[in-house]
Design a protein around this motif. Structure first.
Motif, PDB file in Angstrom:
ATOM      1  N   ILE A 211      56.220-130.374 -48.156  1.00  0.00           N
ATOM      2  CA  ILE A 211      56.249-130.976 -46.847  1.00  0.00           C
ATOM      3  C   ILE A 211      57.919-130.645 -46.340  1.00  0.00           C
ATOM      4  CG2 ILE A 211      55.926-132.834 -45.216  1.00  0.00           C
ATOM      5  CD1 ILE A 211      53.592-133.810 -47.041  1.00  0.00           C
ATOM      6  N   ALA A 212      57.997-129.929 -45.579  1.00  0.00           N
ATOM      7  CA  ALA A 212      59.315-129.764 -45.076  1.00  0.00           C
ATOM      8  C   ALA A 212      59.929-130.573 -44.134  1.00  0.00           C
ATOM      9  CB  ALA A 212      59.416-128.179 -44.374  1.00  0.00           C
ATOM     10  N   SER A 215      58.763-131.203 -40.338  1.00  0.00           N
ATOM     11  CA  SER A 215      57.519-130.795 -40.012  1.00  0.00           C
ATOM     12  C   SER A 215      56.564-131.990 -39.504  1.00  0.00           C
ATOM     13  CB  SER A 215      56.924-130.333 -41.231  1.00  0.00           C
ATOM     14  OG  SER A 215      56.684-131.119 -42.296  1.00  0.00           O
ATOM     15  N   THR A 216      55.511-131.941 -39.089  1.00  0.00           N
ATOM     16  CA  THR A 216      54.683-132.975 -38.469  1.00  0.00           C
ATOM     17  C   THR A 216      54.330-134.188 -39.411  1.00  0.00           C
ATOM     18  OG1 THR A 216      53.592-131.534 -37.059  1.00  0.00           O
ATOM     19  CG2 THR A 216      52.515-133.437 -37.522  1.00  0.00           C
ATOM     20  N   ASN A 217      54.283-133.994 -40.527  1.00  0.00           N
ATOM     21  CA  ASN A 217      53.769-135.088 -41.664  1.00  0.00           C
ATOM     22  C   ASN A 217      55.084-135.401 -42.589  1.00  0.00           C
ATOM     23  OD1 ASN A 217      51.001-135.335 -40.863  1.00  0.00           O
ATOM     24  ND2 ASN A 217      50.661-133.292 -41.614  1.00  0.00           N
ATOM     25  N   TRP A 218      56.260-134.752 -42.109  1.00  0.00           N
ATOM     26  CA  TRP A 218      57.186-135.284 -43.103  1.00  0.00           C
ATOM     27  C   TRP A 218      57.946-136.619 -42.757  1.00  0.00           C
ATOM     28  CZ3 TRP A 218      62.175-136.939 -43.072  1.00  0.00           C
ATOM     29  CH2 TRP A 218      63.003-136.910 -44.172  1.00  0.00           C
TER      30      TRP A 218
END
Length: 280
Positions: A211-212, A215-218
């Motif tokens: 997960i970068a 990003s949305t879920n980072w």
């Protein structure tokens, strides 16, 4: 439709490998089932919920892949469908983390179970759950939130995991469950669930699960459980075992990220638990 026509339609669309239905509580979401013939004759059966991965098409693989298991073990199979981009934003992963905007996927799943239990006149206050990949995300997080609803859980190759860390917020940890979901963590309830975890030892690609930042879920700690799926599932195993959960862990030799190659392991686990459950 005449009574005989309705009976024929029920046999075609509501029993065995069923049609795909819209969920009455929110018709944006759908499900299909495998329903053993005995349920159409008034017989009582157990329920397995099988949750798809990111591609969504595995819901049919699971309905059909568990059909023989369901027939010979008197177990219905419910396969929910959580579409990509249901909020109009092309998001693929909202269901994996249980909450997306105003959507609570855990509660939506419970609505589906209640709907089919009423339709087939079954008592499915408790059920089993299996999920692979994105469904593995869903399954272990559902178990954390609603352990009282499960008589077994099988977690297959999730890309990321929620550890039982009281010092980190959801979804990396569980510190803010009360604030986020209105739920207090039930350690004893989780420990009562027979738990299975399964992943291939060759399931080593990381392009989709790293997960970068941004990003949305980072969030901080997003990648701390390990680099690969086997490493992350092993971290989940240790976290659950430290909380008193008994985990059967299958690291399957020579298997990459292939949902159909792990179903025998899942079915063996569930058959054993069903035998114990039915013996009282």
């Amino acid at each position: 439709m005449s009574p005989s026509s309705e009976s024929r339609a029920q046999a075609i669309y509501d029993l065995g490998r069923t049609a795909i239905f819209a969920c009455k509580s929110d018709p944006r979401f759908h499900y299909c089932l495998y329903v053993p013939p005995i349920a159409g004759e008034g017989g009582k059966v157990d329920l397995l919920v099988a949750v798809h991965g990111t591609g969504r098409t595995s819901f049919l693989d699971f309905r059909d892949g568990f059909a023989e298991f369901g027939r010979w073990n008197n177990c219905a199979i419910l396969c929910p469908v959580f579409p990509v981009g249901v909020r109009g934003d092309d998001a693929r992963s909202g269901y994996k983390f249980m909450i997306e905007g105003d959507i609570r996927y855990d509660l939506l799943l419970l609505d589906m179970v209640a709907e089919v239990a009423a339709k087939y006149q079954q008592n499915w206050d408790m059920f089993a759950m299996f999920g692979f990949s994105g469904g593995g995300h869903f399954t272990h997080r559902f178990a954390i939130l609603h352990p009282q609803k499960l008589w077994a859980a099988s977690i297959g190759a999730p890309g990321s995991v929620t550890l039982l860390d009281p010092d980190k917020d959801w979804w990396v940890g569980i510190r803010n469950l009360q604030e986020r979901f209105g739920i207090r963590f039930d350690r004893e309830g989780l420990a009562r669930i027979p738990m299975h975890m399964v992943v291939g030892d060759a399931d080593l690609e990381t392009w989709e699960i790293t997960i970068a930042e941004g990003s949305t879920n980072w969030m901080p700690g997003a990648n701390d459980a390990g680099r690969t799926r086997p490493e992350r599932l092993s971290s989940l195993r240790r976290s659950f075992e430290n909380a008193g959960v008994a985990v059967k862990f299958d690291l399957v030799p020579g298997i990459s990220h292939d949902r159909m190659q792990v179903l025998d392991h899942v079915q063996n686990f569930l058959a054993d638990i069903l035998a114990i459950r039915r013996a009282g």
